[in-house]
Design a protein around this motif. Structure first.
Motif, PDB file in Angstrom:
ATOM      1  N   ASN A  67      -5.540   4.582  10.648  1.00  0.00           N
ATOM      2  CA  ASN A  67      -4.533   5.043   9.634  1.00  0.00           C
ATOM      3  C   ASN A  67      -4.086   4.039   8.902  1.00  0.00           C
ATOM      4  O   ASN A  67      -3.191   4.079   7.760  1.00  0.00           O
ATOM      5  CB  ASN A  67      -3.381   5.485  10.964  1.00  0.00           C
ATOM      6  CG  ASN A  67      -2.156   5.305  10.133  1.00  0.00           C
ATOM      7  OD1 ASN A  67      -1.698   6.460   9.590  1.00  0.00           O
ATOM      8  ND2 ASN A  67      -1.233   4.452  10.280  1.00  0.00           N
ATOM      9  N   THR A 120       8.283   7.851   4.706  1.00  0.00           N
ATOM     10  CA  THR A 120       7.538   6.888   5.402  1.00  0.00           C
ATOM     11  C   THR A 120       7.801   5.418   4.420  1.00  0.00           C
ATOM     12  O   THR A 120       8.353   5.555   3.650  1.00  0.00           O
ATOM     13  CB  THR A 120       6.164   6.603   5.983  1.00  0.00           C
ATOM     14  OG1 THR A 120       5.446   6.175   4.694  1.00  0.00           O
ATOM     15  CG2 THR A 120       5.910   7.961   6.643  1.00  0.00           C
ATOM     16  N   ILE A 125       4.957  11.950   2.145  1.00  0.00           N
ATOM     17  CA  ILE A 125       5.634  11.678   3.596  1.00  0.00           C
ATOM     18  C   ILE A 125       6.616  10.920   3.553  1.00  0.00           C
ATOM     19  O   ILE A 125       6.371   9.614   3.007  1.00  0.00           O
ATOM     20  CB  ILE A 125       4.494  11.720   4.741  1.00  0.00           C
ATOM     21  CG1 ILE A 125       3.321  12.424   4.645  1.00  0.00           C
ATOM     22  CG2 ILE A 125       5.323  11.833   6.121  1.00  0.00           C
ATOM     23  CD1 ILE A 125       3.471  13.731   4.815  1.00  0.00           C
ATOM     24  N   TYR A 171      -6.176   3.464  -5.440  1.00  0.00           N
ATOM     25  CA  TYR A 171      -5.752   4.233  -4.219  1.00  0.00           C
ATOM     26  C   TYR A 171      -6.432   5.399  -3.852  1.00  0.00           C
ATOM     27  O   TYR A 171      -6.866   5.811  -2.846  1.00  0.00           O
ATOM     28  CB  TYR A 171      -4.185   4.192  -3.917  1.00  0.00           C
ATOM     29  CG  TYR A 171      -3.788   4.820  -3.030  1.00  0.00           C
ATOM     30  CD1 TYR A 171      -3.723   4.109  -1.469  1.00  0.00           C
ATOM     31  CD2 TYR A 171      -3.105   6.241  -3.063  1.00  0.00           C
ATOM     32  CE1 TYR A 171      -3.192   4.748  -0.541  1.00  0.00           C
ATOM     33  CE2 TYR A 171      -2.804   6.688  -1.926  1.00  0.00           C
ATOM     34  CZ  TYR A 171      -2.488   6.005  -0.657  1.00  0.00           C
ATOM     35  OH  TYR A 171      -2.294   6.750   0.617  1.00  0.00           O
ATOM     36  N   ASP A 201      -2.397  -3.497  14.905  1.00  0.00           N
ATOM     37  CA  ASP A 201      -1.819  -3.635  13.542  1.00  0.00           C
ATOM     38  C   ASP A 201      -1.706  -5.297  13.084  1.00  0.00           C
ATOM     39  O   ASP A 201      -2.049  -5.910  14.287  1.00  0.00           O
ATOM     40  CB  ASP A 201      -0.012  -3.077  13.523  1.00  0.00           C
ATOM     41  CG  ASP A 201       0.404  -2.750  11.970  1.00  0.00           C
ATOM     42  OD1 ASP A 201      -0.107  -3.284  11.070  1.00  0.00           O
ATOM     43  OD2 ASP A 201       0.928  -1.531  11.988  1.00  0.00           O
ATOM     44  N   LYS A 226      -9.223   6.293  -1.173  1.00  0.00           N
ATOM     45  CA  LYS A 226      -8.997   7.577  -0.252  1.00  0.00           C
ATOM     46  C   LYS A 226      -9.863   8.640  -0.228  1.00  0.00           C
ATOM     47  O   LYS A 226     -10.361   9.356   0.769  1.00  0.00           O
ATOM     48  CB  LYS A 226      -7.484   8.134  -0.519  1.00  0.00           C
ATOM     49  CG  LYS A 226      -6.281   7.253   0.132  1.00  0.00           C
ATOM     50  CD  LYS A 226      -6.317   6.953   1.467  1.00  0.00           C
ATOM     51  CE  LYS A 226      -5.229   6.000   2.107  1.00  0.00           C
ATOM     52  NZ  LYS A 226      -5.498   5.686   3.481  1.00  0.00           N
TER      53      LYS A 226
HETATM   54  P1  NAD Z   1       3.161   2.590   6.546  1.00  0.00           P
HETATM   55  O1  NAD Z   1       3.159   1.434   5.412  1.00  0.00           O
HETATM   56  O2  NAD Z   1       4.423   2.695   7.364  1.00  0.00           O
HETATM   57  O3  NAD Z   1       1.792   2.354   7.574  1.00  0.00           O
HETATM   58  C1  NAD Z   1       0.976   1.345   7.065  1.00  0.00           C
HETATM   59  C2  NAD Z   1       0.602   0.426   8.405  1.00  0.00           C
HETATM   60  O4  NAD Z   1      -0.631  -0.356   7.961  1.00  0.00           O
HETATM   61  C3  NAD Z   1       1.625  -0.705   8.384  1.00  0.00           C
HETATM   62  O5  NAD Z   1       2.024  -0.773   9.842  1.00  0.00           O
HETATM   63  C4  NAD Z   1       0.993  -1.793   7.877  1.00  0.00           C
HETATM   64  O6  NAD Z   1       1.411  -2.872   8.820  1.00  0.00           O
HETATM   65  C5  NAD Z   1      -0.519  -1.573   8.492  1.00  0.00           C
HETATM   66  N1  NAD Z   1      -1.572  -2.360   7.713  1.00  0.00           N
HETATM   67  C6  NAD Z   1      -1.718  -2.684   6.555  1.00  0.00           C
HETATM   68  N2  NAD Z   1      -2.685  -3.501   6.525  1.00  0.00           N
HETATM   69  C7  NAD Z   1      -3.392  -3.478   7.501  1.00  0.00           C
HETATM   70  C8  NAD Z   1      -4.548  -4.276   8.018  1.00  0.00           C
HETATM   71  N3  NAD Z   1      -5.419  -5.118   7.204  1.00  0.00           N
HETATM   72  N4  NAD Z   1      -4.943  -4.084   9.387  1.00  0.00           N
HETATM   73  C9  NAD Z   1      -4.403  -3.296  10.089  1.00  0.00           C
HETATM   74  N5  NAD Z   1      -3.117  -2.803   9.726  1.00  0.00           N
HETATM   75  C10 NAD Z   1      -2.714  -2.693   8.626  1.00  0.00           C
HETATM   76  O7  NAD Z   1       2.788   3.647   5.570  1.00  0.00           O
HETATM   77  P2  NAD Z   1       2.327   5.484   6.179  1.00  0.00           P
HETATM   78  O8  NAD Z   1       2.813   6.027   5.123  1.00  0.00           O
HETATM   79  O9  NAD Z   1       2.751   5.499   7.511  1.00  0.00           O
HETATM   80  O10 NAD Z   1       0.846   5.119   5.887  1.00  0.00           O
HETATM   81  C11 NAD Z   1      -0.029   5.585   6.907  1.00  0.00           C
HETATM   82  C12 NAD Z   1      -1.223   6.009   6.294  1.00  0.00           C
HETATM   83  O11 NAD Z   1      -1.282   7.110   5.688  1.00  0.00           O
HETATM   84  C13 NAD Z   1      -1.851   5.082   4.992  1.00  0.00           C
HETATM   85  O12 NAD Z   1      -3.343   5.036   5.128  1.00  0.00           O
HETATM   86  C14 NAD Z   1      -1.561   5.837   3.747  1.00  0.00           C
HETATM   87  O13 NAD Z   1      -2.178   5.434   2.877  1.00  0.00           O
HETATM   88  C15 NAD Z   1      -1.542   7.085   4.436  1.00  0.00           C
HETATM   89  N6  NAD Z   1      -1.000   8.402   3.471  1.00  0.00           N
HETATM   90  C16 NAD Z   1       0.586   7.965   3.347  1.00  0.00           C
HETATM   91  C17 NAD Z   1       1.174   9.042   3.043  1.00  0.00           C
HETATM   92  C18 NAD Z   1       2.804   8.950   2.701  1.00  0.00           C
HETATM   93  O14 NAD Z   1       3.242   9.649   1.632  1.00  0.00           O
HETATM   94  N7  NAD Z   1       3.414   8.297   3.382  1.00  0.00           N
HETATM   95  C19 NAD Z   1       0.656   9.944   1.977  1.00  0.00           C
HETATM   96  C20 NAD Z   1      -1.045  10.167   2.057  1.00  0.00           C
HETATM   97  C21 NAD Z   1      -1.496   9.090   2.946  1.00  0.00           C
END
Ligand code: NAD
Length: 249
Positions: A88, A190, A188, A155, A38, A159
């Motif tokens: 992720n 988060t 989700i 976005y 991260d 994706k």
């Molecule tokens: P989150 O913000 O908790 O996690 C994202 C993580 O990515 C963070 O820890 C952040 O520091 C890290 N990050 C950002 N830029 C980065 C970089 N350049 N290099 C390395 N790490 C980096 O959010 P989340 O909800 O856990 O999201 C995780 C994944 O799931 C993401 O790809 C998000 O788009 C996808 N997603 C989330 C949801 C949702 O509803 N939460 C739905 C669909 C997809």
């Protein structure tokens, strides 16, 4: 245990409320040695320490190819192999089409799409030499339904790009026993949605979901473990919808 002695890398895995950390925790519980990657500000070393002994945290920016390569080399040095990569890391931005600037476009696509390519490129030579590996790419329901909940059109595009990239890599690396699959999470709870949706709005959305709730990080973690494990040895190029039935198609 489903992942006994396997080595798993999870990008963007340091946020303790996130999908990545939930995946790291479940993979560790299933016997994997986990490397959490991260950004420095997210403190991956502290996150990995929470998993217990035998796991590592590394600062890595997935938009930077050299950083991805250095992280993959450090994992190989620490654990001697790489069985699973979970792409992720991702960021979102709730804006409309006409508001997207060039810088916004670059920022959003760079993390999800360029990051997925760079990290995959960093681990594929190792997986190729092992003649085995599993890469799980976190896309989004937003790619399939055209956004409309949180992320802007850039976005959704990032994706959707992940789906195309993963499918093409799956075709290319299948003959080498390297499987590449996507998960499309629904909504989700988060940090990514923190402060962006009111409780009323969340309840309104839950009413439209057949399973009648928002997703939990562990819902995605389970799907990641499945795709990393021998339970899914004949799955490649698939898109696994984990959305509570939000999108049935
Ligand atoms: P989150 O913000 O908790 O996690 C994202 C993580 O990515 C963070 O820890 C952040 O520091 C890290 N990050 C950002 N830029 C980065 C970089 N350049 N290099 C390395 N790490 C980096 O959010 P989340 O909800 O856990 O999201 C995780 C994944 O799931 C993401 O790809 C998000 O788009 C996808 N997603 C989330 C949801 C949702 O509803 N939460 C739905 C669909 C997809």
């Amino acid at each position: 245990m489903l992942l006994k002695d396997q080595v798993a890398i999870i990008t963007g895995g340091a946020g303790v409320n996130g999908l990545g950390f939930a995946t790291a925790r479940l993979m560790a519980a299933q016997g994997a040695k986990v490397a959490i990657l991260d950004l420095e500000r997210a403190d991956p070393v502290a996150a990995a320490a929470q998993l217990g002994a035998g796991h590592i945290g590394l600062v890595a920016d997935v938009t930077d190819k050299a950083s991805c390569e250095a992280a993959a080399a450090a994992v190989l040095k620490a654990f001697g192999r790489i069985d699973t990569l979970v792409n992720n890391a991702g960021i979102t931005q709730p804006v409309k089409t006409l508001e997207i600037t060039g810088a916004d476009y670059d920022r959003i696509l760079d993390v999800s799409l360029r990051g997925t390519l760079y990290m995959s490129q960093a681990v594929l030579p190792t997986m190729r030499s092992q003649q085995s590996g599993s890469i799980v790419c976190i896309s989004s329901v937003s790619a399939q339904r055209g956004g409309g909940i949180l992320g802007g059109p850039h976005y959704s595009a990032a994706k959707a790009g992940v789906l195309g990239l993963a499918r093409a890599m799956a075709r290319e690396f299948g003959p080498e026993n390297i499987r590449i699959n996507c998960i499309t999470p629904g909504l989700i709870g988060t940090d990514i949605i923190k402060g962006k949706l009111t409780e009323e709005k969340k309840a309104e959305i839950a009413e439209t979901i057949p399973l009648a709730r928002l997703g939990r990080a562990d819902d995605i973690a389970g799907a990641c473990v499945f795709l990393a494990s021998p339970l899914s040895t004949y799955c490649t190029g698939i898109t696994l919808d984990v959305n509570g039935g939000m999108l049935i198609h």
